[in-house]
Write a protein that holds these residues in place. Structure first.
Motif, PDB file in Angstrom:
ATOM      1  N   GLU A 248       0.858  -1.176   0.000  1.00 54.57           N
ATOM      2  CA  GLU A 248       0.000   0.000   0.000  1.00 54.57           C
ATOM      3  C   GLU A 248       0.892   1.224   0.000  1.00 54.57           C
ATOM      4  N   GLN A 249       0.484   2.251  -0.730  1.00 52.19           N
ATOM      5  CA  GLN A 249       1.337   3.430  -0.839  1.00 52.19           C
ATOM      6  C   GLN A 249       1.449   4.154   0.494  1.00 52.19           C
ATOM      7  N   TYR A 250       2.678   4.430   0.869  1.00 54.55           N
ATOM      8  CA  TYR A 250       2.956   5.234   2.060  1.00 54.55           C
ATOM      9  C   TYR A 250       3.811   6.445   1.698  1.00 54.55           C
ATOM     10  N   TRP A 251       4.842   6.234   0.880  1.00 52.53           N
ATOM     11  CA  TRP A 251       5.754   7.306   0.506  1.00 52.53           C
ATOM     12  C   TRP A 251       5.200   8.091  -0.689  1.00 52.53           C
ATOM     13  N   ALA A 252       5.402   9.393  -0.685  1.00 53.67           N
ATOM     14  CA  ALA A 252       4.858  10.264  -1.730  1.00 53.67           C
ATOM     15  C   ALA A 252       5.404   9.930  -3.111  1.00 53.67           C
ATOM     16  N   ASN A 253       6.670   9.511  -3.175  1.00 55.36           N
ATOM     17  CA  ASN A 253       7.282   9.216  -4.477  1.00 55.36           C
ATOM     18  C   ASN A 253       7.356   7.719  -4.748  1.00 55.36           C
ATOM     19  N   GLU A 254       6.451   6.959  -4.141  1.00 52.40           N
ATOM     20  CA  GLU A 254       6.481   5.507  -4.301  1.00 52.40           C
ATOM     21  C   GLU A 254       6.040   5.070  -5.702  1.00 52.40           C
ATOM     22  N   HIS A 255       5.280   5.919  -6.401  1.00 52.94           N
ATOM     23  CA  HIS A 255       4.895   5.587  -7.780  1.00 52.94           C
ATOM     24  C   HIS A 255       6.133   5.392  -8.641  1.00 52.94           C
ATOM     25  N   ASP A 256       7.143   6.266  -8.433  1.00 57.28           N
ATOM     26  CA  ASP A 256       8.372   6.183  -9.236  1.00 57.28           C
ATOM     27  C   ASP A 256       9.066   4.840  -9.080  1.00 57.28           C
ATOM     28  N   MET A 257       8.994   4.281  -7.883  1.00 55.80           N
ATOM     29  CA  MET A 257       9.734   3.057  -7.579  1.00 55.80           C
ATOM     30  C   MET A 257       8.826   1.822  -7.576  1.00 55.80           C
ATOM     31  N   THR A 258       8.077   1.615  -6.495  1.00 55.29           N
ATOM     32  CA  THR A 258       7.265   0.408  -6.356  1.00 55.29           C
ATOM     33  C   THR A 258       6.211   0.293  -7.446  1.00 55.29           C
ATOM     34  N   GLY A 259       5.527   1.415  -7.738  1.00 54.06           N
ATOM     35  CA  GLY A 259       4.483   1.382  -8.760  1.00 54.06           C
ATOM     36  C   GLY A 259       5.025   1.043 -10.133  1.00 54.06           C
ATOM     37  N   SER A 260       6.115   1.709 -10.512  1.00 56.41           N
ATOM     38  CA  SER A 260       6.740   1.461 -11.810  1.00 56.41           C
ATOM     39  C   SER A 260       7.269   0.035 -11.908  1.00 56.41           C
ATOM     40  N   ALA A 261       7.970  -0.414 -10.871  1.00 57.46           N
ATOM     41  CA  ALA A 261       8.534  -1.772 -10.876  1.00 57.46           C
ATOM     42  C   ALA A 261       7.429  -2.821 -10.926  1.00 57.46           C
ATOM     43  N   GLY A 262       6.372  -2.618 -10.124  1.00 54.07           N
ATOM     44  CA  GLY A 262       5.273  -3.570 -10.098  1.00 54.07           C
ATOM     45  C   GLY A 262       4.619  -3.739 -11.452  1.00 54.07           C
ATOM     46  N   HIS A 263       4.489  -2.639 -12.201  1.00 55.27           N
ATOM     47  CA  HIS A 263       3.895  -2.711 -13.535  1.00 55.27           C
ATOM     48  C   HIS A 263       4.824  -3.428 -14.512  1.00 55.27           C
ATOM     49  N   TYR A 264       6.092  -3.016 -14.543  1.00 51.43           N
ATOM     50  CA  TYR A 264       7.008  -3.561 -15.549  1.00 51.43           C
ATOM     51  C   TYR A 264       7.443  -4.994 -15.251  1.00 51.43           C
ATOM     52  N   LEU A 265       7.363  -5.410 -14.000  1.00 56.95           N
ATOM     53  CA  LEU A 265       7.667  -6.810 -13.702  1.00 56.95           C
ATOM     54  C   LEU A 265       6.660  -7.738 -14.370  1.00 56.95           C
ATOM     55  N   LYS A 266       5.442  -7.248 -14.570  1.00 59.69           N
ATOM     56  CA  LYS A 266       4.391  -8.045 -15.223  1.00 59.69           C
ATOM     57  C   LYS A 266       4.388  -7.878 -16.740  1.00 59.69           C
ATOM     58  N   ASP A 267       5.102  -6.876 -17.235  1.00 62.55           N
ATOM     59  CA  ASP A 267       5.054  -6.538 -18.660  1.00 62.55           C
ATOM     60  C   ASP A 267       5.970  -7.461 -19.460  1.00 62.55           C
ATOM     61  N   VAL A 268       5.391  -8.262 -20.344  1.00 63.76           N
ATOM     62  CA  VAL A 268       6.187  -9.251 -21.086  1.00 63.76           C
ATOM     63  C   VAL A 268       7.130  -8.605 -22.096  1.00 63.76           C
ATOM     64  N   LYS A 269       6.865  -7.362 -22.492  1.00 65.10           N
ATOM     65  CA  LYS A 269       7.750  -6.738 -23.474  1.00 65.10           C
ATOM     66  C   LYS A 269       9.020  -6.182 -22.842  1.00 65.10           C
ATOM     67  N   VAL A 270       9.070  -6.174 -21.527  1.00 61.79           N
ATOM     68  CA  VAL A 270      10.251  -5.693 -20.806  1.00 61.79           C
ATOM     69  C   VAL A 270      11.108  -6.884 -20.400  1.00 61.79           C
ATOM     70  N   ASP A 271      12.380  -6.871 -20.825  1.00 63.31           N
ATOM     71  CA  ASP A 271      13.279  -8.001 -20.582  1.00 63.31           C
ATOM     72  C   ASP A 271      13.933  -7.968 -19.208  1.00 63.31           C
ATOM     73  N   GLY A 272      14.105  -6.772 -18.656  1.00 66.34           N
ATOM     74  CA  GLY A 272      14.770  -6.664 -17.358  1.00 66.34           C
ATOM     75  C   GLY A 272      14.478  -5.326 -16.702  1.00 66.34           C
ATOM     76  N   ILE A 273      14.822  -5.228 -15.425  1.00 65.42           N
ATOM     77  CA  ILE A 273      14.585  -4.016 -14.630  1.00 65.42           C
ATOM     78  C   ILE A 273      15.913  -3.507 -14.083  1.00 65.42           C
ATOM     79  N   ILE A 274      16.107  -2.190 -14.157  1.00 68.60           N
ATOM     80  CA  ILE A 274      17.249  -1.546 -13.494  1.00 68.60           C
ATOM     81  C   ILE A 274      16.695  -0.547 -12.481  1.00 68.60           C
ATOM     82  N   THR A 275      17.092  -0.679 -11.215  1.00 66.59           N
ATOM     83  CA  THR A 275      16.756   0.350 -10.226  1.00 66.59           C
ATOM     84  C   THR A 275      17.990   1.218 -10.002  1.00 66.59           C
ATOM     85  N   LEU A 276      17.768   2.514  -9.929  1.00 67.08           N
ATOM     86  CA  LEU A 276      18.869   3.456  -9.706  1.00 67.08           C
ATOM     87  C   LEU A 276      18.511   4.297  -8.485  1.00 67.08           C
TER      88      LEU A 276
END
Length: 358
Positions: A248-276
């Motif tokens: 559940e969202q707690y941090w104001a900028n969590e969309h950038d991290m958890t939200g983005s990662a959660g979406h792209y982890l399910k996206d079959v067109k994305v081969d890998g994830i880089i967190t910076l």
């Protein structure tokens, strides 16, 4: 230097922190009020050094960079500098302590004379919403007419929405920002095909500041990699991404991290994830830990990169090259197995000799 007679109609905007996500809104808002926006110069090694010299070592890189940009604006002769306190963007959705206390931090470490245009946005409290926040800013320039402020906010949202229309269409950050500030909406179509697609999960101030991220987009483009970020996603997709990771969202900028990662982890067109992430960022360390654990469940390759003012570019490139090469080999192995063809027929080699060719 600026003409003192017109100084009250100028506002300095540090090219750091909220600039990378919210500047289109502020640009439209300030211009509608007749206030000229002066940006600090792009981040350099000296910017980082100047900011780092005024804070304790453990302070995260984005804050060090922000302090450096405030100093840059003062050196440019700008008196009024915008330093907001963004406490909460929605009920019980908070920012980290450094962003919440940014005006106090700047006040205590920057000893040069200037006027801080500080305002507080706290949607977890009564009477500290967006319009109160904007009215507090406008007061510094003697503007108190609520209708004028409301009209200016609409101009800000128009510019902001135009920017996001273009980024969601796939336009790169810099081009979309430039078009939005000119009042234009341009939709591009690209026919270029990339052998590898990667989702870059990070905050805007980490990946759109060329000096901070060491031009990671250019490096990945040179390796024939298609890059996706949170700017290509809608709020609904980002909310769903957070839910996908059982959070559940707690941090104001969590969309950038958890939200983005959660979406792209399910996206079959994305081969890998880089967190910076920036070294020393408490909220990010928690979010990256959750992303790392969930990536295993989705069987999606993940590379975690951490940056600070001492990060060496050679090692940074080597890790990117190795990750891209691994993704290509994994994808090639799947194609060989699926199509029942020999490996020799897949002759494409990804461009991972970035250091030698640049």
């Amino acid at each position: 230097m600026f003409d003192k007679a017109h100084e009250e109609k100028v506002i300095g905007f540090p090219r750091a922190m909220s600039y990378y996500n919210d500047y289109p809104f502020y640009y439209g808002f300030f211009n509608a009020l007749g206030i000229k926006v002066v940006l600090s110069d792009v981040t350099t090694k000296q910017t980082m050094s100047n900011g780092s010299a005024l804070v304790v070592t453990e302070t995260c890189l984005p804050i060090k960079v922000y302090i450096g940009h405030v100093l840059n604006l003062i050196d440019k002769g700008v008196d009024k500098i915008f330093v907001p306190s963004i406490q909460s963007i929605a009920p019980k959705i908070y920012n980290c302590s450094k962003i919440r206390g940014l005006p106090d931090l700047v006040r205590n470490v920057v000893k040069k004379p200037f006027t801080m245009v500080e305002a507080t946005l706290d949607k977890s409290e009564k009477d500290q919403g967006l319009y109160e926040f904007l009215a507090e800013i406008a007061k510094y320039y003697g503007i108190t007419d609520k209708e004028v402020i409301k009209k200016a906010s609409k101009a800000g949202w128009r510019c902001y929405n135009n920017f996001h229309i273009m980024t969601k269409s796939g336009m790169n950050y810099k081009k979309a920002l430039n078009n939005a500030l000119q009042g234009k909406v341009v939709i591009e179509s690209s026919s270029k095909e990339y052998p590898i697609s990667i989702a870059l999960v990070s905050h805007g101030y980490n990946i759109y500041d060329d000096r901070t991220c060491m031009k990671i987009f250019d490096k990945l483009e040179a390796m024939d990699v298609k890059v996706y970020t949170s700017l290509q996603l809608s709020k609904e997709q980002l909310d769903d991404g957070i839910t996908s990771l059982g959070n559940e969202q707690y941090w104001a900028n969590e969309h950038d991290m958890t939200g983005s990662a959660g979406h792209y982890l399910k996206d079959v067109k994305v081969d890998g994830i880089i967190t910076l992430t920036a070294f020393g960022c408490g909220p990010d360390s928690l979010m990256v830990e959750r992303i790392t654990r969930k990536a295993k469940r989705f069987n999606k390759p993940l590379l975690n990169l951490t940056i600070d003012e001492h990060t060496g570019e050679a090692g940074f490139i080597t890790r990117l090259e190795a990750f891209v090469d691994m993704l290509f080999r994994k994808k090639r192995a799947k194609l060989i197995s699926k199509m029942n063809i020999s490996e020799s027929k897949l002759e494409y080699i990804p461009n991972t000799d970035y250091i030698e060719t640049k």
